[in-house]
Design a protein around this motif. Structure first.
Motif, PDB file in Angstrom:
ATOM      1  N   PRO A   1      47.388  -6.713  24.699  1.00 46.38           N
ATOM      2  CA  PRO A   1      47.301  -8.019  24.025  1.00 46.38           C
ATOM      3  C   PRO A   1      47.854  -8.007  22.598  1.00 46.38           C
ATOM      4  O   PRO A   1      48.083  -9.064  22.024  1.00 46.38           O
ATOM      5  N   ILE A   2      48.079  -6.810  22.034  1.00 41.46           N
ATOM      6  CA  ILE A   2      48.535  -6.747  20.644  1.00 41.46           C
ATOM      7  C   ILE A   2      49.828  -5.949  20.480  1.00 41.46           C
ATOM      8  O   ILE A   2      50.122  -5.442  19.412  1.00 41.46           O
ATOM      9  N   GLY A   3      50.600  -5.882  21.557  1.00 42.51           N
ATOM     10  CA  GLY A   3      51.900  -5.216  21.480  1.00 42.51           C
ATOM     11  C   GLY A   3      52.135  -4.288  22.656  1.00 42.51           C
ATOM     12  O   GLY A   3      51.244  -4.038  23.458  1.00 42.51           O
ATOM     13  N   ILE A   4      53.344  -3.806  22.750  1.00 43.59           N
ATOM     14  CA  ILE A   4      53.722  -2.883  23.817  1.00 43.59           C
ATOM     15  C   ILE A   4      53.353  -1.458  23.377  1.00 43.59           C
ATOM     16  O   ILE A   4      53.755  -1.017  22.303  1.00 43.59           O
ATOM     17  N   ALA A   5      52.588  -0.770  24.221  1.00 47.63           N
ATOM     18  CA  ALA A   5      52.223   0.618  23.927  1.00 47.63           C
ATOM     19  C   ALA A   5      53.243   1.545  24.579  1.00 47.63           C
ATOM     20  O   ALA A   5      53.587   1.366  25.746  1.00 47.63           O
ATOM     21  N   GLU A   6      53.688   2.521  23.821  1.00 49.45           N
ATOM     22  CA  GLU A   6      54.535   3.583  24.355  1.00 49.45           C
ATOM     23  C   GLU A   6      53.637   4.805  24.526  1.00 49.45           C
ATOM     24  O   GLU A   6      53.005   5.258  23.568  1.00 49.45           O
ATOM     25  N   ILE A   7      53.573   5.332  25.747  1.00 53.71           N
ATOM     26  CA  ILE A   7      52.695   6.454  26.070  1.00 53.71           C
ATOM     27  C   ILE A   7      53.564   7.652  26.453  1.00 53.71           C
ATOM     28  O   ILE A   7      54.426   7.541  27.325  1.00 53.71           O
TER      29      ILE A   7
END
Length: 163
Positions: free
Chosen positions: A11-17
């Motif tokens: 909900p607060i941005g794209i996560a890069e894992i």
């Protein structure tokens, strides 16, 4: 082993894992949604699927702790600071001074704050739970608005009944 990368829309941005069979190395938030949107449809590597599942549960309000193998890269001191962050309970905050005391050196407050800022595993190692001694939401690599959002998500204000 070769590290793998995947992306997850929060909900607060794209996560890069990023991680491998030895654990999660980093979880970071990307600010450029336009670029990130084009990579969201990639197949998620098996070693990162559980991280996405647990982040999804966190954002849905169904998870308060993470149970993942973590493998962040950093100095021994940074890793010590990051381990201390894992001890901050969900929905609670600590000050940088309290964290320094927890680590046994009240004078190390700046070093603790610096290590906190270099935390490579967003949300899961909860550096967002550390605030200034005056209650201010001091620096946050993901942006102060995200820190505020995460703290509100973990400790929502309950509407009191008027009757």
């Amino acid at each position: 082993m070769k590290t793998q990368t995947t992306y997850y829309k929060t909900p607060i941005g794209i996560a890069e894992i990023v991680g491998d069979k030895n654990g999660i190395r980093s979880v970071s938030v990307l600010d450029d949604d336009a670029i990130a949107e084009s990579i969201l449809n990639q197949k998620t590597p098996e070693c990162l699927k559980e991280c996405i599942n647990q982040l999804e549960e966190y954002f849905k309000g169904k998870r308060t702790t993470f149970n993942l193998q973590l493998n962040p890269k950093g100095t021994d001191f940074q890793k010590k600071v990051w381990r201390a962050l894992l001890e901050i309970p969900f929905g609670k905050t600590r000050t940088y001074l309290q964290q320094s005391k927890t680590l046994g050196d009240v004078k190390a407050i700046r070093a603790v704050a610096s290590a906190n800022g270099k935390n490579p595993i967003w949300i899961i190692i909860p550096c967002h739970r550390v605030i200034g001694s005056d209650g201010s939401l001091t620096g946050y690599a993901g942006g102060i608005w995200r820190k505020k959002w995460l703290l509100a998500h973990e400790n929502p204000v309950k509407q009191q009944s008027l009757f």
